[in-house]
Motif scaffolding. Sequence first.
Motif, PDB file in Angstrom:
ATOM      1  N   GLY A  14       0.815  -1.211   0.000  1.00 16.02           N
ATOM      2  CA  GLY A  14       0.000   0.000   0.000  1.00 16.02           C
ATOM      3  C   GLY A  14       0.846   1.257   0.000  1.00 16.02           C
ATOM      4  O   GLY A  14       0.545   2.224  -0.717  1.00 16.02           O
ATOM      5  N   HIS A  15       1.894   1.264   0.809  1.00 17.68           N
ATOM      6  CA  HIS A  15       2.780   2.428   0.841  1.00 17.68           C
ATOM      7  C   HIS A  15       3.442   2.642  -0.508  1.00 17.68           C
ATOM      8  O   HIS A  15       3.434   3.765  -1.052  1.00 17.68           O
ATOM      9  N   ASP A  16       4.036   1.591  -1.058  1.00 20.11           N
ATOM     10  CA  ASP A  16       4.767   1.734  -2.316  1.00 20.11           C
ATOM     11  C   ASP A  16       3.853   2.249  -3.427  1.00 20.11           C
ATOM     12  O   ASP A  16       4.247   3.101  -4.234  1.00 20.11           O
ATOM     13  N   SER A  17       2.641   1.723  -3.475  1.00 20.44           N
ATOM     14  CA  SER A  17       1.714   2.114  -4.533  1.00 20.44           C
ATOM     15  C   SER A  17       1.335   3.588  -4.434  1.00 20.44           C
ATOM     16  O   SER A  17       1.374   4.333  -5.425  1.00 20.44           O
ATOM     17  N   LEU A  18       0.964   4.032  -3.225  1.00 20.95           N
ATOM     18  CA  LEU A  18       0.543   5.422  -3.072  1.00 20.95           C
ATOM     19  C   LEU A  18       1.728   6.367  -3.219  1.00 20.95           C
ATOM     20  O   LEU A  18       1.612   7.424  -3.855  1.00 20.95           O
ATOM     21  N   ALA A  19       2.872   6.018  -2.657  1.00 24.74           N
ATOM     22  CA  ALA A  19       4.045   6.888  -2.764  1.00 24.74           C
ATOM     23  C   ALA A  19       4.454   7.065  -4.216  1.00 24.74           C
ATOM     24  O   ALA A  19       4.851   8.167  -4.632  1.00 24.74           O
ATOM     25  N   ALA A  20       4.360   5.995  -5.015  1.00 24.33           N
ATOM     26  CA  ALA A  20       4.702   6.107  -6.433  1.00 24.33           C
ATOM     27  C   ALA A  20       3.749   7.048  -7.151  1.00 24.33           C
ATOM     28  O   ALA A  20       4.162   7.864  -7.984  1.00 24.33           O
ATOM     29  N   ALA A  21       2.462   6.955  -6.841  1.00 27.90           N
ATOM     30  CA  ALA A  21       1.480   7.840  -7.469  1.00 27.90           C
ATOM     31  C   ALA A  21       1.723   9.293  -7.071  1.00 27.90           C
ATOM     32  O   ALA A  21       1.710  10.206  -7.918  1.00 27.90           O
ATOM     33  N   VAL A  22       1.966   9.518  -5.794  1.00 25.07           N
ATOM     34  CA  VAL A  22       2.119  10.878  -5.288  1.00 25.07           C
ATOM     35  C   VAL A  22       3.391  11.541  -5.821  1.00 25.07           C
ATOM     36  O   VAL A  22       3.443  12.767  -5.981  1.00 25.07           O
ATOM     37  N   SER A  23       4.394  10.749  -6.123  1.00 22.18           N
ATOM     38  CA  SER A  23       5.684  11.304  -6.569  1.00 22.18           C
ATOM     39  C   SER A  23       5.558  12.136  -7.841  1.00 22.18           C
ATOM     40  O   SER A  23       6.408  12.991  -8.108  1.00 22.18           O
ATOM     41  N   SER A  24       4.509  11.891  -8.613  1.00 22.01           N
ATOM     42  CA  SER A  24       4.331  12.634  -9.870  1.00 22.01           C
ATOM     43  C   SER A  24       3.397  13.830  -9.715  1.00 22.01           C
ATOM     44  O   SER A  24       3.167  14.569 -10.674  1.00 22.01           O
ATOM     45  N   PHE A  25       2.850  14.046  -8.519  1.00 14.81           N
ATOM     46  CA  PHE A  25       1.873  15.116  -8.320  1.00 14.81           C
ATOM     47  C   PHE A  25       2.560  16.475  -8.221  1.00 14.81           C
ATOM     48  O   PHE A  25       3.557  16.636  -7.517  1.00 14.81           O
TER      49      PHE A  25
END
Length: 263
Positions: A14-25
């Motif tokens: 869960g952390h890896d998935s959300l952190a990856a998404a947020v990194s492009s925001f």
Amino acid sequence: MTSPDTVITALRTGHDSLAAAVSSFGGDELARPSGSAEWDVSEVLSHLGSGAEIARATLRAALDGDPAPGRDFMQSVWDRWNAMTREQRADGFARSSQALTELYESLGPGTRTSLRIDLGFLPEPVDVATAGRMRLSELTLHAWDVRVAFDEHATLAPEATRELLHGAPDLLGWAAKPERLKGEHAVVHVTTTEPASEFALRLGERISVDFDVAGEADGTLLLPAESWLRLVAGRLAPRHTPGSVATTGAADLDLLRHVFPGY
């Protein structure tokens, strides 16, 4: 009983998935309204980041044999995160959530079984699986709050759904508003898919779930397990409800949404 190992694995995913998404925001994405009515995306990330910081301090205290952090510590964390810019919240979430996940992953097999953690708001300390599952619930639901800002058909992560469907502690009574039933009583036979489960939802002065489904129910509710979790967390608005959800009798979705307004 759920293994702490599978809970910790789901936390990592869960952390890896959300952190990856947020990194492009960028700023525009972070300012978008989230699935949490009162917060933009950055405020959801602030909640997750500050929560991870507090959870890590609480876990560290249990490992060191120290008292759990008190309200003053928590307030200082919240104040600091509230003062951050949107970009700082996004960066801080990634670091804070990573640090908490790594601390859980560092626990040896014996510690994962024997450690008890004082969360400060439950009657007694809880085991690692329970504490980890509470963080997993927070991470999973608020990750949905972020994702639904960009995809109205977003769903909860499957690995987290499996861990949360019937996990302890049972917070259903805390999340529900039985007074909104205005004295009405009903038993709803709930059937979930992915994973499959059957249980009774009892609506009355106290709202609860059990597995005694042999008696005659007042209604039936068929839905994906992730949709059930979103329903009781106040995240199954009509536009976010899959077409596969089916109800009969007392299982009125508008009523259930009213009883489970979210948190």
